[in-house]
Design a protein around this motif. Structure first.
Motif, mmCIF file in Angstrom:
data_model
loop_
_atom_site.group_PDB
_atom_site.id
_atom_site.type_symbol
_atom_site.label_atom_id
_atom_site.label_comp_id
_atom_site.label_asym_id
_atom_site.label_seq_id
_atom_site.Cartn_x
_atom_site.Cartn_y
_atom_site.Cartn_z
ATOM 1 N N GLU A 13 -8.268 -1.165 -1.565
ATOM 2 C CA GLU A 13 -7.903 -0.956 -0.730
ATOM 3 C C GLU A 13 -8.024 0.737 -1.274
ATOM 4 O O GLU A 13 -7.748 1.571 -1.001
ATOM 5 N N LEU A 14 -6.907 0.528 -2.845
ATOM 6 C CA LEU A 14 -6.514 1.593 -3.130
ATOM 7 C C LEU A 14 -7.401 3.018 -4.521
ATOM 8 O O LEU A 14 -8.097 3.821 -3.897
ATOM 9 N N ILE A 22 -0.313 4.477 -2.427
ATOM 10 C CA ILE A 22 -1.513 4.342 -1.982
ATOM 11 C C ILE A 22 -1.558 6.170 -1.848
ATOM 12 O O ILE A 22 -2.254 6.839 -2.616
ATOM 13 N N ALA A 23 -1.557 6.454 -1.042
ATOM 14 C CA ALA A 23 -1.090 8.019 -0.351
ATOM 15 C C ALA A 23 -0.300 8.850 -1.419
ATOM 16 O O ALA A 23 -1.441 10.027 -1.906
ATOM 17 N N VAL A 32 -3.318 9.282 -4.253
ATOM 18 C CA VAL A 32 -5.065 9.529 -3.457
ATOM 19 C C VAL A 32 -4.464 11.372 -3.746
ATOM 20 O O VAL A 32 -5.226 12.552 -4.111
ATOM 21 N N LYS A 40 -12.393 7.744 -0.745
ATOM 22 C CA LYS A 40 -12.972 9.181 0.639
ATOM 23 C C LYS A 40 -12.525 10.854 -0.272
ATOM 24 O O LYS A 40 -12.542 11.941 0.900
ATOM 25 N N THR A 41 -11.781 11.083 -0.776
ATOM 26 C CA THR A 41 -11.327 11.967 -1.665
ATOM 27 C C THR A 41 -11.940 12.436 -2.004
ATOM 28 O O THR A 41 -12.801 13.685 -2.120
ATOM 29 N N THR A 55 0.771 -1.419 0.138
ATOM 30 C CA THR A 55 -0.305 -0.028 0.067
ATOM 31 C C THR A 55 0.868 0.947 -0.054
ATOM 32 O O THR A 55 0.427 2.373 -0.031
ATOM 33 N N ALA A 105 -11.488 2.116 -2.541
ATOM 34 C CA ALA A 105 -10.999 2.947 -1.268
ATOM 35 C C ALA A 105 -10.693 4.427 -0.551
ATOM 36 O O ALA A 105 -11.675 4.747 -0.266
ATOM 37 N N GLN A 106 -9.423 4.208 -0.480
ATOM 38 C CA GLN A 106 -8.867 5.385 -0.738
ATOM 39 C C GLN A 106 -9.319 6.895 -1.947
ATOM 40 O O GLN A 106 -9.188 8.404 -1.480
#
Ligand code: GLC
Length: 745
Positions: free
Chosen positions: A500-501, A459-460, A463, A507-508, A456, A503-504
């Motif tokens: 997970e990617l 991913i940041a 995002v 959230k944006t 992960t 899902a994150q």
């Protein structure tokens, strides 16, 4: 002149004599008879032996060919090397019988088209035929005479990796696509320099593998075999398929490669087919592992008696057929018939008259018109599953491009790629930069490096890119290795950290478009809920990037429709639209698990067929797909409420484009045989048409429904329509549409 030279001269003159004539069927049979009469038993059995060049190459191979022990090669695509081996066969063997060369050209040779399940999503047989013709031109230019395609295995199990190579769950769609591919590969004559022989496979019911686990046992009973699994094969055989491949699986205890009832009795005697049957890779001797043969000799006996003409690579024919004949366990007639079938293929391909590959002509590989056809097919194969208005992208200034499939030139090509070159793949990222650099700020952060990547760590960054952009497009899915042969999944979902990617990114709160490039229908319910739009692209091939960019920006509206049902939960699998009704069908009012009262009484839930925790509804039904406009159906009408046996019915409906963009609808015609001598599916696709309409336009769509289309193998195992009540739908997919009824008298 010594006897050997005399025989050579005679056989050569025989061939030359006939070479001047056109290759009519009867002349080919005469040439076969003339040649067969000169062949020794060893030379006959040598024709039944196929070797793989990548395994057998070497000086000995030329000698094996020279002494007549090799009838065919597969996996050689160097025309110079092939011409040298062909020269040995034609000029140095006793009778000069040319080699026939096979290759898996499954969805393109160099120019790669979408994987077949994606091609099925076009519901456009004419387009598929064009693509197969292109593949044939490219393959034949490299010395390939014969492809091991189309794969016609019906699949109802999204876990099965090889569904990628087939046309999905419906027999009528599979028949239409398979026949189109046969016509495309074979053209008007197999002897044309741009034609190759098709090979329908895997005979039969290989896609019914228990648990969706490849090579596993199948248990398809006779009625279902004829009414579903054999339908595409019969259509492709009727379309002229030159060859057929037997399957790895055993069905009801009998391996496809040893199934005399299906090959010799049905295919040959009942269907009257004179093509050539090849085993699958080592499927003859794999009958030992199956427990159907005690040793290679018995395996050879069972395969040859079943009607398998040519053995792919396992060598038991070469070694044991001579003694099996001497022992009377195989008839000389069977051997002669197999050799006839092999020689007939070679004569039809024109190999006796033109055995060599012309390497002087300009290469057709990656011709511009080939690439354009691949792009059009990729465009029509993509299926729009959800769109809350974010698509088509308009007026954006910055775009975040994320996900492991945004720039995956190898994986975008899909499974069964031997000859496509990844450096010719145009990925979505490359296409976006090519089309919009300078106009749109394209921010690329993959977030997850490849589909199985569990890290992960990236991913940041993805995002952060999303936060800087007007819209996020996440290209997710499967590496090509995750589908295809021997690649089944117990959990057909997004692998690695992709979930997970998503899902994150969700959230944006940025508009999120998900593009899935995969080899199968994945259980993407969670990602669907998180997305504002989802476009599904079954590994789209060389030109997938430009095609997807055209769709995302509205240069063309999506027109693909699902060739397979999408499951909500893996536990629902097998799930398919053309299922039988059961005696206690789901009513739609059942109590789901969270709503069941405490200490509920044993029979309080109604006792119908559904999952307490998942219901019966699919995520998306067969035939489903959205576009950038809306269509309305009206005025469904039948020419009569009754059809006489052997009559037909005219079906009409009005289709209106009630939206603001031109688009293409796939109008689908379904029936239900309400009661029969056997239970019948709740719906059966009988016809479909792609109809393109400008915004606001209407048209009348017409179908002719014949009683032959209503025919099935009934309790009496005879194919005929049965009188009684029928329901009929015309609509956009297998779950919706205008409904009416008629009576067959
Ligand atoms: C493979 C496949 C078959 C293919 C053959 C030759 O195992 O089952 O579809 O055509 O071997 O590569």
């Amino acid at each position: 002149m010594n006897p050997k030279q005399l025989i050579k001269l005679l056989s050569l003159s025989t061939v030359i004599l006939f070479a001047a004539c056109a290759q009519t069927g009867s002349e080919i049979e005469t040439r076969i008879d003339a040649l067969l009469a000169q062949m020794t038993l060893e030379e006959k059995i040598g024709q039944m032996n196929q070797l793989s060049y990548d395994v057998s190459a070497g000086a000995d191979l030329a000698q094996q060919i020279r002494i007549g022990r090799v009838g065919s090669l597969l996996n050689i695509v160097d025309p110079e090397a092939l011409n040298e081996l062909q020269r040995v066969a034609v000029e140095e063997s006793r009778l000069g019988i040319p080699l026939v060369v096979g290759r898996d050209v499954i969805h393109g040779f160099r120019t790669i088209f979408p994987i077949p399940i994606g091609q099925a999503a076009t519901f456009n047989p004419e387009l598929i035929e064009q693509g197969a013709a292109i593949a044939a031109r490219e393959a034949r230019s490299a010395g390939v005479h014969w492809t091991f395609a189309p794969m016609l295995d019906i699949s109802r199990d999204q876990r099965w990796g090889r569904l990628a190579e087939g046309f999905g769950e419906d027999p009528v769609l599979g028949a239409a696509m398979g026949s189109a591919m046969v016509r495309g590969y074979q053209g008007s004559s197999l002897a044309d320099p741009g034609s190759i022989a098709a090979c329908v496979k895997h005979f039969v019911a290989y896609g019914a593998a228990e648990g969706g686990r490849d090579y596993n046992s199948t248990n398809v009973p006779p009625h279902l075999m004829r009414n579903v699994y054999l339908v595409p094969f019969k259509a492709a055989i009727d379309a002229g398929a030159a060859t057929l491949m037997t399957s790895f699986n055993e069905n009801d205890g009998i391996p496809g490669t040893g199934n005399k009832a299906l090959v010799r009795d049905m295919l040959r005697d009942e269907w009257g087919w004179d093509g050539m049957v090849v085993s699958d890779w080592a499927s003859v001797t794999e009958m030992i592992a199956h427990g159907f043969a005690a040793d290679p000799k018995e395996a050879a006996m069972k395969a040859a008696n079943a009607g398998v003409d040519m053995e792919m690579v396992s060598g038991s024919y070469l070694e044991f057929l001579p003694e099996l004949i001497k022992e009377g366990k195989i008839s000389q007639e069977y051997i002669d018939n197999s050799v006839r079938n092999i020689l007939r293929l070679k004569f039809r391909l024109g190999l006796f008259d033109n055995p060599y590959t012309d390497t002087s002509t300009p290469s057709p590989l990656y011709a511009p018109e080939h690439l354009e056809a691949a792009r059009e097919t990729a465009t029509q194969s993509a299926v729009l599953l959800k769109n809350n208005g974010v698509l088509p992208l308009e007026g954006i200034r910055s775009l975040a491009v994320v996900g492991p499939m945004a720039d995956a030139p190898h994986d975008q090509l899909g499974t069964w790629i031997f000859d496509g070159k990844k450096d010719r793949t145009i990925t979505p990222l490359a296409a976006l930069r090519d089309a919009y650099n300078g106009q749109i700020n394209i921010i690329h952060e993959s977030g997850v490096e490849y589909s199985r990547d569990r890290s992960t760590a990236g991913i940041a960054s993805a995002v952060a890119a999303a936060r800087r952009a007007d819209v996020v497009v996440a290209f997710v899915g499967e590496e090509s290795i995750l589908s295809g042969e021997a690649h089944s999944l117990a959990n057909p979902e997004l692998q690695g950290a992709q979930k997970e990617l998503i899902a994150q990114l969700a959230k944006t709160s940025k508009p999120l478009v998900i593009v899935v490039m995969a080899g199968r229908p994945l259980t993407v319910g969670d990602e669907l809920a998180a997305a504002d739009a989802m476009l599904y692209s079954f590994h789209p091939g060389t030109m997938g990037g430009p095609a997807l960019v055209d769709l995302l920006f509205g240069a063309v509206s999506p027109s693909g429709r699902l060739p397979m049902t999408f499951a909500k939960e893996v536990g629902q699998i097998p799930i398919y639209y053309n299922h039988n009704n059961t005696g206690r069908p789901f009513q739609g009012t059942e109590t789901m698990i969270d709503d069941i009262p405490r200490e509920a009484g044993q029979t309080s839930l109604g006792n119908t067929s559904y999952y307490l925790d998942a219901g019966v509804e699919s995520l998306f039904p067969f035939g489903y797909g959205l576009t950038y406009t809306t269509f309305e159906y009206s005025n469904l009408a039948l020419s009569s409420e009754k059809i006489a046996m052997n009559g037909s019915l005219e079906v009409t409906a009005t289709l209106t484009n009630t939206g603001k963009r031109q688009a293409t609808e796939v109008v689908q015609l379904y029936i239900r045989d309400v009661a029969g001598s056997l239970t019948r599916p709740v719906k059966e696709l009988k016809d479909f048409k792609r109809v393109t309409l400008a915004a606001g336009a209407s048209t009348e769509v017409n179908f002719t429904l014949t009683t032959d289309q209503l025919a099935f193998y009934g309790l009496d195992m005879v194919r005929h329509a049965e009188p009684g009540e029928f329901r009929l739908w015309v609509g956009p997919d297998s779950a919706k549409g205008l409904e009416t009824g008629f009576t067959l008298e």
